[in-house]
Design an enzyme around this catalytic site. Sequence first.
Site, short mmCIF file in Angstrom:
data_model
loop_
_atom_site.label_atom_id
_atom_site.label_comp_id
_atom_site.label_asym_id
_atom_site.label_seq_id
_atom_site.Cartn_x
_atom_site.Cartn_y
_atom_site.Cartn_z
N LYS A 67 0.86 -1.19 0.00
CA LYS A 67 0.00 0.00 0.00
C LYS A 67 0.89 1.23 0.00
O LYS A 67 1.86 1.29 0.76
CB LYS A 67 -0.88 -0.01 1.27
CG LYS A 67 -1.87 1.13 1.35
CD LYS A 67 -3.24 0.70 0.87
CE LYS A 67 -4.17 1.85 0.59
NZ LYS A 67 -3.89 2.63 -0.62
N LYS A 91 4.90 2.33 8.41
CA LYS A 91 3.73 3.14 8.76
C LYS A 91 2.48 2.27 8.89
O LYS A 91 1.70 2.42 9.83
CB LYS A 91 3.51 4.19 7.67
CG LYS A 91 2.50 5.24 8.05
CD LYS A 91 2.30 6.22 6.92
CE LYS A 91 3.60 6.92 6.56
NZ LYS A 91 3.43 7.91 5.48
N LYS A 103 5.29 2.04 -2.85
CA LYS A 103 5.18 3.45 -3.25
C LYS A 103 5.41 3.51 -4.75
O LYS A 103 6.07 2.64 -5.32
CB LYS A 103 6.24 4.30 -2.53
CG LYS A 103 5.92 5.77 -2.52
CD LYS A 103 5.00 6.13 -1.37
CE LYS A 103 4.61 7.60 -1.39
NZ LYS A 103 3.86 7.98 -0.20
N THR A 187 -5.25 12.69 6.42
CA THR A 187 -3.85 12.75 6.89
C THR A 187 -3.73 13.80 7.98
O THR A 187 -3.16 13.55 9.06
CB THR A 187 -2.92 13.08 5.71
OG1 THR A 187 -3.10 12.05 4.73
CG2 THR A 187 -1.47 13.14 6.13
N ASN A 217 -2.41 19.48 0.14
CA ASN A 217 -3.43 18.63 0.76
C ASN A 217 -3.22 18.52 2.28
O ASN A 217 -4.10 18.86 3.07
CB ASN A 217 -3.41 17.25 0.08
CG ASN A 217 -4.48 16.33 0.64
OD1 ASN A 217 -4.69 16.28 1.85
ND2 ASN A 217 -5.16 15.62 -0.22
N SER A 345 -7.43 5.34 3.75
CA SER A 345 -7.32 4.62 2.47
C SER A 345 -7.70 3.16 2.66
O SER A 345 -8.36 2.56 1.81
CB SER A 345 -5.87 4.67 1.97
OG SER A 345 -5.69 5.75 1.09
#
Length: 406
Positions: A67, A91, A103, A187, A217, A345
């Site tokens: 992810k 994370k 990523k 976030t 963001n 997410s």
Amino acid sequence: MPTPFDHAMNQLERATKLAFFSPEFLERLRYPNRQIRVSIPVTMDDGSLRVFEGYRVQFNNARGPYKGGIRYHQDTDIEEVKALAFWMSLKCAVANIPMGGGKGGVSVNPKTLSAGELERLSRGWMRALADVVGAHKDVPAPDVNTTPQIMAWMADEYAKVTGETNGAVITGKPLDAGGSEGRGTATAQGGFYVFEALRSELGLPEQCRVVIQGFGNAGEHAAEIWSKAGHKIVATCDSKAAVRNPDGLDIAALYVHKKSTGSVAGFAGGETFEGSELCFEPCDLLIPAALENQIRQDNVGRVQAKAILELANGPVTPDADDALFARGVPVIPDILANSGGVTVSTFEWEQNLNGEHWSEAQVFEKLKTMMEREAVGILNRSRELKTDLRRAAFVIALERIKDAMK
Ligand code: NAD
């Protein structure tokens, strides 16, 4: 100059001095499972052809599908993506969600592309990588310069290439394309729940003076959330300039100014100054929310904040971390502070897989519970180990990954 991946490995080494991990386990964690580089040919609006380089790094999937977001930036390269994929593995383990770490990226300045070129590039990224991503394999999401619209183009392209129409292949989609309520602000919201859980323990006042680097963001939503909660945003910046107001910036007005002019520069409700000076403004809390390597050995001495909360990935380098710890300035590490994004997410992925749609209140209630629990766990562990919050978070994440790998 050390790369972000060198910093990541440095952090790994430092954290693992505090608890026992076998040399075999640590050796395994120094290498991603897979690193993929692809060429993405794009027909430009003038009929010419440009080929962009795209990446996906699948670091570790012991705890679940890979992810992690996809970054569009002119400086993005495979080394940066590899570091970000490593941090994603930790994370997801810190957030205790059933996901591994990956990523993606493209070396491109998206601001130089038209909307049509951006769509063809995004569809091209997905076409080139459709065989390695998937709802149960690898689930990308937005990152720097990628948006819900880009996620929707990619989900659509994936459906065309594979015939699979379940949106769970990618998260951060617009609401009407299967996105989750609350993803846009997750976030910053998650970072705020962490801050609230730790604020008094870290000796911060009830009303903090806050400086935020980045007004995208993560940064803009953070500005909104912290100021609504009664804190003062005394300075912020974007890539062009910074603005300060010791009485607190009017964030709603600043947002309108940025929307209409393209930058925070020249905002009438504050004083414009050099963006590179932003992190050295006096404040209680500094929130880096732009790029990595912002606070380093060469400039850490100028930081005046009483605490730092990393909404960006990797903004404080390991040597700067040590200097701050020695001065008693706590750094709430990225792998905890910005894990609200990947957590929501994962909620989106779960909703898509189960054909559900949760309300924003449900999303934030679950997020709050999870972020508070992990924040307090990391604080307690740092006290037990007499170390900083980053090392404690690493130890907890590594233990969880190790258990899954067993
Ligand atoms: P974004 O592209 O929306 O915003 C980035 C902001 O940083 C912009 O305001 C830009 O002008 C500013 N900026 C760029 N270069 C700068 C520089 N040199 N100096 C000062 N400001 C600069 O990106 P974002 O999604 O907000 O991501 C920001 C950081 O947060 C990244 O490190 C990203 O990995 C991390 N992050 C984001 C999310 C998310 O959900 N968006 C989740 C986890 C981590």
